[in-house]
Design an enzyme around this catalytic site. Structure first.
Site, PDB file in Angstrom:
ATOM      1  N   ASP A 181       2.092  12.717   3.706  1.00 46.25           N
ATOM      2  CA  ASP A 181       2.055  12.446   2.346  1.00 46.25           C
ATOM      3  C   ASP A 181       3.394  12.691   1.921  1.00 46.25           C
ATOM      4  O   ASP A 181       4.028  13.512   2.253  1.00 46.25           O
ATOM      5  CB  ASP A 181       1.036  13.776   1.830  1.00 46.25           C
ATOM      6  CG  ASP A 181       1.047  13.531   0.181  1.00 46.25           C
ATOM      7  OD1 ASP A 181       1.138  12.554  -0.291  1.00 46.25           O
ATOM      8  OD2 ASP A 181       0.777  14.646  -0.547  1.00 46.25           O
ATOM      9  N   HIS A 211       8.361 -12.595   1.813  1.00 45.40           N
ATOM     10  CA  HIS A 211       7.793 -13.485   2.888  1.00 45.40           C
ATOM     11  C   HIS A 211       7.885 -14.874   2.683  1.00 45.40           C
ATOM     12  O   HIS A 211       7.596 -15.362   3.492  1.00 45.40           O
ATOM     13  CB  HIS A 211       6.159 -12.792   3.030  1.00 45.40           C
ATOM     14  CG  HIS A 211       5.193 -13.578   2.094  1.00 45.40           C
ATOM     15  ND1 HIS A 211       5.067 -13.101   0.550  1.00 45.40           N
ATOM     16  CD2 HIS A 211       4.280 -14.509   2.067  1.00 45.40           C
ATOM     17  CE1 HIS A 211       4.117 -13.643  -0.100  1.00 45.40           C
ATOM     18  NE2 HIS A 211       3.807 -14.870   0.925  1.00 45.40           N
ATOM     19  N   HIS A 215       9.831 -14.855  -5.007  1.00 44.21           N
ATOM     20  CA  HIS A 215       9.683 -15.915  -4.373  1.00 44.21           C
ATOM     21  C   HIS A 215      10.323 -17.264  -4.806  1.00 44.21           C
ATOM     22  O   HIS A 215      10.946 -18.058  -4.372  1.00 44.21           O
ATOM     23  CB  HIS A 215       8.123 -16.231  -4.192  1.00 44.21           C
ATOM     24  CG  HIS A 215       7.424 -15.177  -3.797  1.00 44.21           C
ATOM     25  ND1 HIS A 215       7.804 -14.328  -2.667  1.00 44.21           N
ATOM     26  CD2 HIS A 215       6.069 -14.464  -3.844  1.00 44.21           C
ATOM     27  CE1 HIS A 215       7.073 -13.358  -2.274  1.00 44.21           C
ATOM     28  NE2 HIS A 215       5.893 -13.498  -3.090  1.00 44.21           N
ATOM     29  N   GLU A 271      -2.032 -21.141  -7.208  1.00 42.17           N
ATOM     30  CA  GLU A 271      -3.034 -20.344  -6.399  1.00 42.17           C
ATOM     31  C   GLU A 271      -4.279 -20.692  -7.022  1.00 42.17           C
ATOM     32  O   GLU A 271      -4.334 -20.688  -8.108  1.00 42.17           O
ATOM     33  CB  GLU A 271      -2.557 -19.017  -6.332  1.00 42.17           C
ATOM     34  CG  GLU A 271      -1.441 -18.423  -5.549  1.00 42.17           C
ATOM     35  CD  GLU A 271      -1.039 -16.978  -5.477  1.00 42.17           C
ATOM     36  OE1 GLU A 271      -1.726 -16.666  -4.462  1.00 42.17           O
ATOM     37  OE2 GLU A 271      -0.514 -16.536  -6.327  1.00 42.17           O
ATOM     38  N   ASP A 300       5.753 -10.754 -10.361  1.00 44.64           N
ATOM     39  CA  ASP A 300       5.150 -10.851  -8.998  1.00 44.64           C
ATOM     40  C   ASP A 300       5.620 -12.049  -8.023  1.00 44.64           C
ATOM     41  O   ASP A 300       5.687 -12.096  -6.859  1.00 44.64           O
ATOM     42  CB  ASP A 300       3.798 -11.130  -9.280  1.00 44.64           C
ATOM     43  CG  ASP A 300       2.573 -11.089  -7.936  1.00 44.64           C
ATOM     44  OD1 ASP A 300       3.169  -9.973  -7.139  1.00 44.64           O
ATOM     45  OD2 ASP A 300       1.949 -12.044  -7.955  1.00 44.64           O
ATOM     46  N   LYS A 307      -2.136 -18.109 -11.269  1.00 45.84           N
ATOM     47  CA  LYS A 307      -3.180 -17.997 -10.623  1.00 45.84           C
ATOM     48  C   LYS A 307      -4.345 -18.835 -11.281  1.00 45.84           C
ATOM     49  O   LYS A 307      -4.451 -19.190 -12.546  1.00 45.84           O
ATOM     50  CB  LYS A 307      -3.649 -16.487 -10.841  1.00 45.84           C
ATOM     51  CG  LYS A 307      -2.706 -15.406 -10.582  1.00 45.84           C
ATOM     52  CD  LYS A 307      -2.684 -15.082  -9.006  1.00 45.84           C
ATOM     53  CE  LYS A 307      -1.735 -13.982  -8.607  1.00 45.84           C
ATOM     54  NZ  LYS A 307      -1.415 -14.039  -7.109  1.00 45.84           N
ATOM     55  N   LYS A 357       8.439 -18.514   5.714  1.00 41.75           N
ATOM     56  CA  LYS A 357       7.638 -19.874   5.804  1.00 41.75           C
ATOM     57  C   LYS A 357       8.124 -20.998   6.423  1.00 41.75           C
ATOM     58  O   LYS A 357       9.566 -21.102   6.148  1.00 41.75           O
ATOM     59  CB  LYS A 357       6.994 -20.035   4.462  1.00 41.75           C
ATOM     60  CG  LYS A 357       6.009 -19.291   3.860  1.00 41.75           C
ATOM     61  CD  LYS A 357       5.493 -19.849   2.502  1.00 41.75           C
ATOM     62  CE  LYS A 357       4.757 -18.666   1.689  1.00 41.75           C
ATOM     63  NZ  LYS A 357       3.163 -18.801   2.134  1.00 41.75           N
ATOM     64  N   LYS A 393       8.352  -6.135  -1.512  1.00 38.53           N
ATOM     65  CA  LYS A 393       8.371  -6.574  -2.848  1.00 38.53           C
ATOM     66  C   LYS A 393       7.146  -5.895  -3.699  1.00 38.53           C
ATOM     67  O   LYS A 393       6.206  -5.765  -3.180  1.00 38.53           O
ATOM     68  CB  LYS A 393       8.591  -7.881  -3.171  1.00 38.53           C
ATOM     69  CG  LYS A 393       7.238  -8.735  -2.832  1.00 38.53           C
ATOM     70  CD  LYS A 393       7.327 -10.060  -3.430  1.00 38.53           C
ATOM     71  CE  LYS A 393       6.737  -9.894  -4.761  1.00 38.53           C
ATOM     72  NZ  LYS A 393       5.315 -10.041  -4.787  1.00 38.53           N
TER      73      LYS A 393
HETATM   74  C1  BG6 Z   1       2.510 -12.175  -3.264  1.00 38.64           C
HETATM   75  C2  BG6 Z   1       2.141 -11.895  -4.512  1.00 38.64           C
HETATM   76  O1  BG6 Z   1       4.022 -11.700  -3.016  1.00 38.64           O
HETATM   77  O2  BG6 Z   1       2.466 -13.535  -2.838  1.00 38.64           O
HETATM   78  C3  BG6 Z   1       0.590 -12.383  -4.464  1.00 38.64           C
HETATM   79  O3  BG6 Z   1       2.228 -10.232  -4.769  1.00 38.64           O
HETATM   80  C4  BG6 Z   1       0.480 -13.968  -4.249  1.00 38.64           C
HETATM   81  O4  BG6 Z   1       0.229 -12.180  -6.164  1.00 38.64           O
HETATM   82  C5  BG6 Z   1       1.209 -14.027  -2.920  1.00 38.64           C
HETATM   83  O5  BG6 Z   1      -0.928 -14.130  -4.219  1.00 38.64           O
HETATM   84  C6  BG6 Z   1       1.248 -15.720  -2.636  1.00 38.64           C
HETATM   85  O6  BG6 Z   1       1.634 -15.670  -1.120  1.00 38.64           O
HETATM   86  P1  BG6 Z   1       1.270 -16.914  -0.509  1.00 38.64           P
HETATM   87  O7  BG6 Z   1       1.991 -16.884   1.013  1.00 38.64           O
HETATM   88  O8  BG6 Z   1      -0.341 -16.925  -0.258  1.00 38.64           O
HETATM   89  O9  BG6 Z   1       1.528 -18.110  -1.121  1.00 38.64           O
END
Ligand code: BG6
Length: 512
Positions: free
Chosen positions: A98, A203, A265, A241, A260, A365, A207, A173
C-alpha cells in the site's frame, strides 16, 4: 526493415530483470501488460529468470494471482502453447503493498490506521526480501497507477532501499493534469531517479505504423523534397474510437479528450509528422527534434480558442446511451456535463517548413468507425489541364489494418473524354509482411527491459506539450458554454466540419 531504436548499453535480447508492476492486478495490467509480456516470453525475449512481481492492495498470494491471471488473461493469448503459458505463469509473483494510503487502481484514498501502516510496512519488507540478492538484475518499476501515486511510490521504494543503480521507472500517462502538476510529478520522481532512468510511456509510439512513419520519411528519398509548405496544403491527424466511456467516468470527468488523447498521443503523431530529419537514429537526436516541434506550436489563447478548437460530448444515439447516462458508480456532476468526449483543433507550427500549413487534430469517443490515421493532403497541381482532379493524399493508417495509401489521380479506362479518378496505391502491412504485428506494449516493454528510451517521452517533451494545452484548458474552463452535443455513432459535432469548412477544406472521409 531496420530497427528504429538502438540500445544505449549492449544487452543480450534476454537479459534478466525483475519487473515490479504497481497496479499489477488492474485493468491495464490484465489487458495489455501481461499479454504483451507473455508474447515476449513466447518469442524468447525474456530470460528464464526474469520475474514479474505485481503489487496491489489485493491481499493475494502468488497462487491467487496466478489463478486470477489464468482466468482473466488466458483467452487473450493463443491457445496453442499450454506449456509456454504455464512457464509464463511461473514467473508471476504478487506482493500486497500500500503506497501512502493511495489506491493503485485509482479508486480513492483510504484511512491510515495502525493496522494498515503495519501491513504496508510488511508489504515493503516482503518485496525487499523478494528482490534481495538480485541487485545485479535490471529492476523495472512500472507504475500502472494514477499519476498522484507516482511521487509517493518512488519515495517509499527508495525508503525501503529498493532503488538500485540498475533500476528504471516507467510512468503511465496521463502525466499530471496540467503543466504545474506534471512539473510537480517530474520533480518528485526526479528526486529519486535520474532522467535517464525514467521512461514515460505513450503507447502510440509503440505502434508499428507510427514507427513506420519515421522509416517512410527518413529511409526514402522521394518524400523529403515535397514534405513542406510548398507542396503540402494541410495535415489531418485523427484518432476516432467507437467505444464510449462506460465505467470510466471517475477518470474521464477529470480528463476529457484533450488530456486523455491530444496532450500525448495526437501531439506525438504531430511531432513525428512534422519533425526535422534527425542526424542520427538515437534516443536524444529523435527526442530533440520532437521537442522543437512542440516548442514551435503557435499558442492558442483567450478568444482564439473558440475559433481554433471544437469540443463535443456524445448524447444518446444509435441505441447507445449518452456520456451522462453511461453506467458509472456515481451520478453525473456539473463536471461531467462540461467534459469533452470529442475535440478538434487547428494547430499551426511556426517554422520555415510548416508556416501556413494547418495541422488539424481530431479525436472522439462513440464515433461511427474506429480509425487512427494521419492524412497528408498535398496542394492542387499548379495548372490543371484536366477538369475534375483532386489533390494527392498520403494516408498513414494506424488502425484498423495498418498500412499506407498514396491517393493519386489516374485515368479511367475508356475511349473519348479523359475522366480522372483518384485511386490508392496501397501498402497493407498485414498482407505484405507475414510476421505477426506486435502490440504496442510488447515493443515498449521490450525497450524498457533493454534500457532503450527512444520511444519514451523526455521531461521537456511532456512539459512542452502541457504548455501548449494549458491555455486551451483554461479558456474552456472559463467559458460558460458547454461542449456541443453529438449523437453517439456519428462523426462529432457540426463545429468540427466548420473548423475546416471555413478555409474551404473538409475532413478526409468526406472527400473520399
Ligand atoms: C488511452 C486512452 O491512452 O488510449 C483511452 O486513455 C483510449 O481513452 C486509448 O481509448 C486508445 O488507444 P488505442 O490504442 O486503442 O487507440
Amino acid at each position: 526493415m531496420s530497427s528504429l531504436t538502438t540500445s544505449p548499453v549492449p544487452v543480450s535480447a534476454a537479459h534478466t530483470a525483475d519487473l515490479v508492476v504497481f497496479g499489477g492486478t488492474g485493468d491495464l495490467s490484465m489487458r495489455k501488460l501481461l499479454p504483451a509480456l507473455y508474447h515476449s516470453d513466447r518469442d524468447g525475449r525474456l530470460s528464464p529468470e526474469t520475474r514479474v512481481i505485481a503489487l496491489s492492495r489485493g491481499g493475494l498470494d502468488d497462487a491467487d494471482f496466478r489463478g486470477k491471471v489464468d482466468a482473466e488473461v488466458r483467452d487473450q493469448v493463443p491457445a496453442d502453447d499450454p506449456a509456454g503459458w504455464r512457464r509464463f505463469l511461473g514467473r508471476l509473483r504478487h506482493v500486497s503493498v500500500d503506497v501512502g494510503g493511495l489506491d493503485p487502481q485509482g479508486a480513492g484514498e483510504q484511512g491510515a490506521g495502525e493496522a494498515r501502516r503495519v501491513g504496508r510496512r510488511s508489504g515493503w519488507e516482503t518485496l525487499a526480501a523478494l528482490l534481495a540478492g538480485h541487485e545485479d538484475r535490471d529492476r523495472v518499476f512500472y507504475l500502472a497507477s494514477p499519476p498522484r501515486t507516482f511521487g509517493a511510490f518512488c519515495r517509499e521504494a527508495a525508503g525501503a532501499g529498493l532503488v538500485t543503480p540498475r533500476s528504471r521507472v516507467v510512468l503511465e500517462k496521463p502525466l499530471g493534469h496540467d503543466l504545474a502538476s506534471a512539473q510537480r510529478i517530474n520533480d518528485e520522481v526526479g528526486a529519486i531517479f535520474d532522467e535517464r532512468q525514467i521512461f514515460r510511456i505513450d503507447h502510440y509510439l509503440g505502434k508499428e505504423t507510427v514507427q513506420n512513419l519515421l522509416v517512410l520519411r527518413f529511409a526514402n528519398a522521394f518524400l523529403e523534397p515535397i514534405w513542406n509548405s510548398l507542396w503540402i496544403d494541410h495535415v489531418q491527424i485523427t484518432a476516432a474510437e467507437t467505444v464510449g466511456t462506460p465505467g470510466r467516468r471517475g477518470y474521464y470527468d477529470h480528463a476529457g479528450a484533450l488530456r486523455d488523447m491530444v496532450q500525448n498521443h495526437l501531439l506525438q503523431l504531430l511531432c513525428l509528422t512534422a519533425m526535422e530529419p534527425p542526424a542520427r537514429n538515437d534516443r536524444e537526436a529523435i527526442r530533440d527534434e520532437k521537442v522543437k516541434v512542440l516548442q514551435a506550436l503557435r499558442p492558442i489563447t483567450g478568444g482564439e480558442v473558440d475559433r481554433f478548437t471544437v469540443r463535443g460530448q456524445y448524447v444518446e444515439g444509435g441505441g447507445m446511451p449518452g456520456y451522462l447516462d453511461e453506467p458509472a458508480s456515481t451520478p453525473p456532476t456539473e463536471e461531467s456535463c462540461r467534459v469533452e468526449t470529442f475535440t478538434a483543433i487547428r494547430a499551426e507550427i511556426r517554422n520555415w517548413r510548416w508556416a501556413g500549413v494547418p495541422f488539424y487534430l481530431r479525436t472522439g469517443k462513440r464515433m461511427p468507425r474506429r480509425t487512427s490515421e494521419i492524412v497528408v493532403r498535398f496542394k492542387d497541381v499548379p495548372h490543371s489541364i484536366y477538369p475534375g482532379g483532386t489533390p494527392n493524399r498520403l494516408v498513414l493508417r494506424l488502425q484498423p489494418e495498418e498500412g499506407i495509401e498514396l491517393h493519386i489521380m489516374a485515368k479511367e479506362p475508356g475511349a473519348g473524354e479523359v475522366t480522372l479518378k483518384p485511386v490508392p496505391l496501397s501498402l497493407s502491412f498485414g498482407e505484405t509482411f507475414t510476421a505477426r504485428v506486435p502490440e504496442a506494449y510488447e515493443r515498449l516493454l521490450t525497450d524498457v527491459l533493454s534500457g532503450n528510451p527512444t520511444l519514451f517521452m523526455r521531461r521537456d517533451e511532456v512539459e512542452a506539450a502541457w504548455r501548449w494545452i494549458d491555455p486551451i484548458l483554461a479558456a474552456w474552463e472559463a467559458s460558460p458554454g458547454l461542449p456541443e452535443p453529438y449523437p453517439a455513432g456519428t462523426s462529432g459535432p457540426a463545429g468540427a466540419r466548420e473548423l475546416l469548412g471555413r478555409s474551404g477544406r473538409s475532413w478526409h472521409e468526406e472527400e473520399s
